[in-house]
Design a protein around this motif. Structure first.
Motif, PDB file in Angstrom:
ATOM      1  N   ASP A 195       0.822  -1.212   0.000  1.00  0.00           N
ATOM      2  CA  ASP A 195       0.000   0.000   0.000  1.00  0.00           C
ATOM      3  C   ASP A 195       0.854   1.259   0.000  1.00  0.00           C
TER       4      ASP A 195
ATOM      5  N   LYS B 174       0.688  -6.935  -7.730  1.00  0.00           N
ATOM      6  CA  LYS B 174       0.331  -6.799  -9.146  1.00  0.00           C
ATOM      7  C   LYS B 174      -0.212  -5.410  -9.486  1.00  0.00           C
ATOM      8  N   HIS B 175      -0.665  -4.674  -8.472  1.00  0.00           N
ATOM      9  CA  HIS B 175      -1.150  -3.308  -8.710  1.00  0.00           C
ATOM     10  C   HIS B 175       0.000  -2.305  -8.759  1.00  0.00           C
TER      11      HIS B 175
ATOM     12  N   GLY C 230      -0.257  -8.138 -13.575  1.00  0.00           N
ATOM     13  CA  GLY C 230       0.460  -6.917 -13.220  1.00  0.00           C
ATOM     14  C   GLY C 230       1.151  -6.259 -14.401  1.00  0.00           C
TER      15      GLY C 230
ATOM     16  N   GLN D 104       2.795   6.210 -15.683  1.00  0.00           N
ATOM     17  CA  GLN D 104       2.082   5.545 -14.578  1.00  0.00           C
ATOM     18  C   GLN D 104       1.239   6.541 -13.776  1.00  0.00           C
TER      19      GLN D 104
END
Lengths: 348, 348
Positions: free
Chosen positions: A243, A268-269, A305, A344
């Motif tokens: 996180d 994967k995030h 991912g 990103q």
């Protein structure tokens, strides 16, 4: 799922320096603060050791020195450059490789601005660290606290491992060095480079990881950019704080995680980028390193991912050594990394 | 000739925070660049050593490690913060004391801005260095390059030497520490402070001086601010480059030069300031250190030079430890030093 090699999306114009992203090498860096401090570590008491007799300098009288008492060990050192108006959404953490310190990211051996300055100019708050037992992090007494002796890398070893030229090609005489043709590393400045070598211990990985994890908890959300030995530390930090880590960039990782022991889906995030230089096909060692890293990132990709690769020679950019951030085209590669971060969504 | 104790010229209002000099603790630091690199040192070839077998981590297979080859040693590390618009005429070099590194000048153990940030905000370009074998300067193999083993200071030793309290007053339990009444050092943060301790060698003074002299030749004219062990290095640097050093500030020097071996008149045009904290009269060791420093500065004064003293307790400022730049009133003392620099005409 974005599983394509990201390099394929880069245009030739971009590589030629015509990218829309301005090259941030000039202008003022406006800082809110510049702070250096230690994170992690613990206290240990030693007792029962004999009192020694030492001289504090050659002329001084011998005096007693009692080594019994308390010590701190296991901390890392970090320097935080806080921009007055960051353009990025989160800071970037710069983690160096083995036998090196945060100096990796500073001035290049031939005197140009390094990636640290590049990312500050690009608008990122930066945290440049020295891992446990490297540089300003200090190192623990051995064998009383760390059980084994340190390892010092020779310049000869570095020449081979860092792919400056074919194995055995180092010479202290610059005219006699056997560098790869087209080598981007400024080999004439090898003395300046190797002044930044620091001893390393082969037994302190757990301390290093513990201090890095403490750093992530303290200063993230963030992007982590790691080099070489930092592979395992960055990948593990992301696994332990999925996180907190917004993106992972590994420049030539020499270690990764076993997908059978770690859960690739857990990260994967988090977009992962890996950067590789040239001459890897000439080295069984480097093919093994790359295979290890790709075994891990491919496992992340299989779970859905984003794992991208900047394979410089495959893009037509030749001559990069293991020390990509010091190579003559270091700003160009930094720009590729930054453009990926923009993609990103990490800049405002 | 200015031979008066400079403290006598300071007004009570100034000490109370009403000085005309603004206290530079807020606002943006506008940098032209932030560079870190090594200065000095040389290459050495080792041969005839046995090849060792090591593991790079506990899980790795044993591999051979050949220690024969070339090494760099004897370099210092320096970080140069170049301001976009310096207010000072020359940069300030910050030289740390024994068993410490450039971290001395960074964030205080209780989390406040250190003297490094203070002098940047005051308009000085800064060069913060790690002496040879400390911090990012790295350290040489021993016994092959440096003949003796390192010395690690315990927290217990530091408590006494740094005058945090009466001898033997250290306790890991903060509630049980015996600090001097009115102590300005943030003793509750002693663990954070002692994480910055680094090993030292008792045999490397000549290497340290050589690297410092190279730094002075490279980046001065300048002001040098030194702490503790740096006394001898700063005084010697001024003797060797009297045209490059515009002012010398020593905070609690623990060493100086023998006026019989050095020519005090050679540096009489360079203003010298010495800063002393509290509790010196309680310690024979500190009385000896002070006497050594004053023997040298008094010799400079006798030749007609400017040698001033900020004797904090004599000015009514009580409670300062040896680590003045980390004490709770560190900004106030920095302001006194800066005001002295202004008085020497070193700001524009």
């Amino acid at each position: 799922m974005k599983s394509e090699i990201w390099m394929l999306t880069l245009s030739v114009a971009m590589l030629a320096g015509c990218a829309s992203t301005a090259r941030p090498t000039d202008g003022v860096i406006a800082l809110k603060s510049a702070r250096g401090y230690h994170v992690g570590g613990e206290r240990k008491t030693l007792s029962g050791l004999p009192v020694k007799e030492i001289r504090t300098n050659p002329q001084a009288p011998i005096r007693k020195s009692d080594p019994n008492g308390d010590y701190q060990f296991g901390q890392l050192y970090v320097q935080h450059f806080a921009l007055a108006s960051p353009a990025a959404k989160v800071p970037v953490l710069l983690w160096h490789g083995g036998g090196l310190s945060g100096v990796t990211w500073e001035t290049t051996p031939d005197g140009r601005a390094g990636w640290h300055e590049y990312f500050m100019r690009a608008g990122y708050d930066t945290f440049v660290s020295d891992a446990v037992e490297r540089g300003r992090a200090s190192w623990a007494r051995y064998p009383e606290i760390n059980p084994v002796e340190p390892e010092h890398r020779t310049i000869d070893q570095a020449w081979d491992i860092f792919r400056f030229g074919p194995a055995g090609g180092y010479s202290a005489d610059i005219g006699k060095q056997n560098a790869y043709a087209g080598m981007q590393f400024p080999v004439a400045a090898i003395d300046q480079f190797t002044k930044q070598f620091v001893a390393r211990w082969t037994t302190s990985d757990a301390w290093i990881q513990g201090a890095y994890d403490a750093l992530v908890q303290r200063v993230c959300p963030c992007v982590i950019i790691g080099h070489s030995q930092a592979g395992q530390f960055v990948y593990t930090a992301a696994q332990r704080a999925p996180d907190k880590v917004m993106a992972v960039v590994l420049v030539e990782p020499t270690s990764a995680l076993d997908p059978a022991k770690f859960d690739p889906a857990r990260v994967k995030h988090i977009p992962h980028l890996t950067v590789w230089g040239d001459y890897i096909n000439d080295s069984a060692l480097w093919q093994r390193y790359r295979n290890t890293a790709e075994t891990y990132t491919n496992a992340i990709k299989k779970t859905g991912g984003t794992t991208d690769t900047i394979d410089l020679p495959a893009m037509g950019v030749r001559g990069n050594s293991h020390m990509v951030m010091m190579d003559r085209n270091s700003d160009d590669v930094a720009r590729l990394v930054r453009d990926w971060l923009i993609k990103q969504g990490l800049e405002k």
